[in-house]
Design an enzyme around this catalytic site. Sequence first.
Site, PDB file in Angstrom:
ATOM      1  N   HIS A  80      -3.592  -4.506 -47.675  1.00 34.06           N
ATOM      2  CA  HIS A  80      -4.440  -5.615 -48.108  1.00 34.06           C
ATOM      3  C   HIS A  80      -3.672  -6.514 -49.061  1.00 34.06           C
ATOM      4  CE1 HIS A  80      -8.514  -4.662 -46.559  1.00 34.06           C
ATOM      5  NE2 HIS A  80      -7.906  -3.525 -46.325  1.00 34.06           N
ATOM      6  N   SER A  97      -8.810 -12.946 -44.489  1.00 33.08           N
ATOM      7  CA  SER A  97      -8.536 -12.894 -45.932  1.00 33.08           C
ATOM      8  C   SER A  97      -8.437 -14.296 -46.522  1.00 33.08           C
ATOM      9  CB  SER A  97      -7.235 -12.125 -46.205  1.00 33.08           C
ATOM     10  OG  SER A  97      -7.448 -10.748 -46.068  1.00 33.08           O
ATOM     11  N   GLU A 100     -11.996 -15.540 -46.907  1.00 26.45           N
ATOM     12  CA  GLU A 100     -12.702 -14.810 -47.964  1.00 26.45           C
ATOM     13  C   GLU A 100     -12.228 -15.241 -49.351  1.00 26.45           C
ATOM     14  OE1 GLU A 100     -13.282 -10.968 -45.013  1.00 26.45           O
ATOM     15  OE2 GLU A 100     -11.763 -10.885 -46.588  1.00 26.45           O
ATOM     16  N   VAL A 133      -8.559  -4.266 -54.240  1.00 20.96           N
ATOM     17  CA  VAL A 133      -9.294  -4.713 -53.059  1.00 20.96           C
ATOM     18  C   VAL A 133     -10.760  -4.801 -53.445  1.00 20.96           C
ATOM     19  CG1 VAL A 133      -9.935  -4.190 -50.672  1.00 20.96           C
ATOM     20  CG2 VAL A 133      -7.649  -3.595 -51.496  1.00 20.96           C
ATOM     21  N   ALA A 135     -14.623  -6.543 -51.914  1.00 25.09           N
ATOM     22  CA  ALA A 135     -15.366  -7.269 -50.876  1.00 25.09           C
ATOM     23  C   ALA A 135     -15.891  -8.559 -51.512  1.00 25.09           C
ATOM     24  CB  ALA A 135     -16.500  -6.419 -50.328  1.00 25.09           C
TER      25      ALA A 135
END
Length: 186
Positions: A80, A97, A100, A133, A135
């Site tokens: 990630h 990504s 986001e 990481v 969300a």
Amino acid sequence: MDLAQQALTEGRFLPVAELNEATRDAFVRLLAPAVENAPWICERVAASRPFDGPVAVLDAIGTVIRSAPRDDQIRLLRGHPELAGREAAAGTMTAASTTEQGRLGLDRLPAPALAALVEGNRAYRERFGFPYVVALRRRATLDEVFDDLNRRLGQPPDAELATALNEVIAVTSGRLSLLLGPFDIP
């Protein structure tokens, strides 16, 4: 453009039946956009077919992630990108990504916020051995991200590994809802 990318681009959903009927290689290719740089997860999930819906796909992904050897879990996390990190600067992040991180303005941070995030990323990676990481779809503001990062920096390493893996599953859940259609997680 493959079927999964086409579905994401055009806003149409990939039927789970197509995943069930796909060859192993096609299955991995179709599911890959939901799992950041980890085709090995898709390969392992393929063995769990057939699925009766998106929740079953997510459950299978979660099972693979949680039951993987620790080295594989660390490899997953290291796949990630850091928030506003070198991958973002180089333009090498996945499309998911990039989207986001862009939603919260991580691609256009003022210098003080960028410096704080770079320092937070460095401290986190130094402490845990993998990037932070989160969300991002579950965070409304950049302040929430900083608060989460600072809180998680204080966790014991084993607890943080579990938290980071749960965040990966949450990231995957959001991406699956874009790929397979919206669904409620029980």
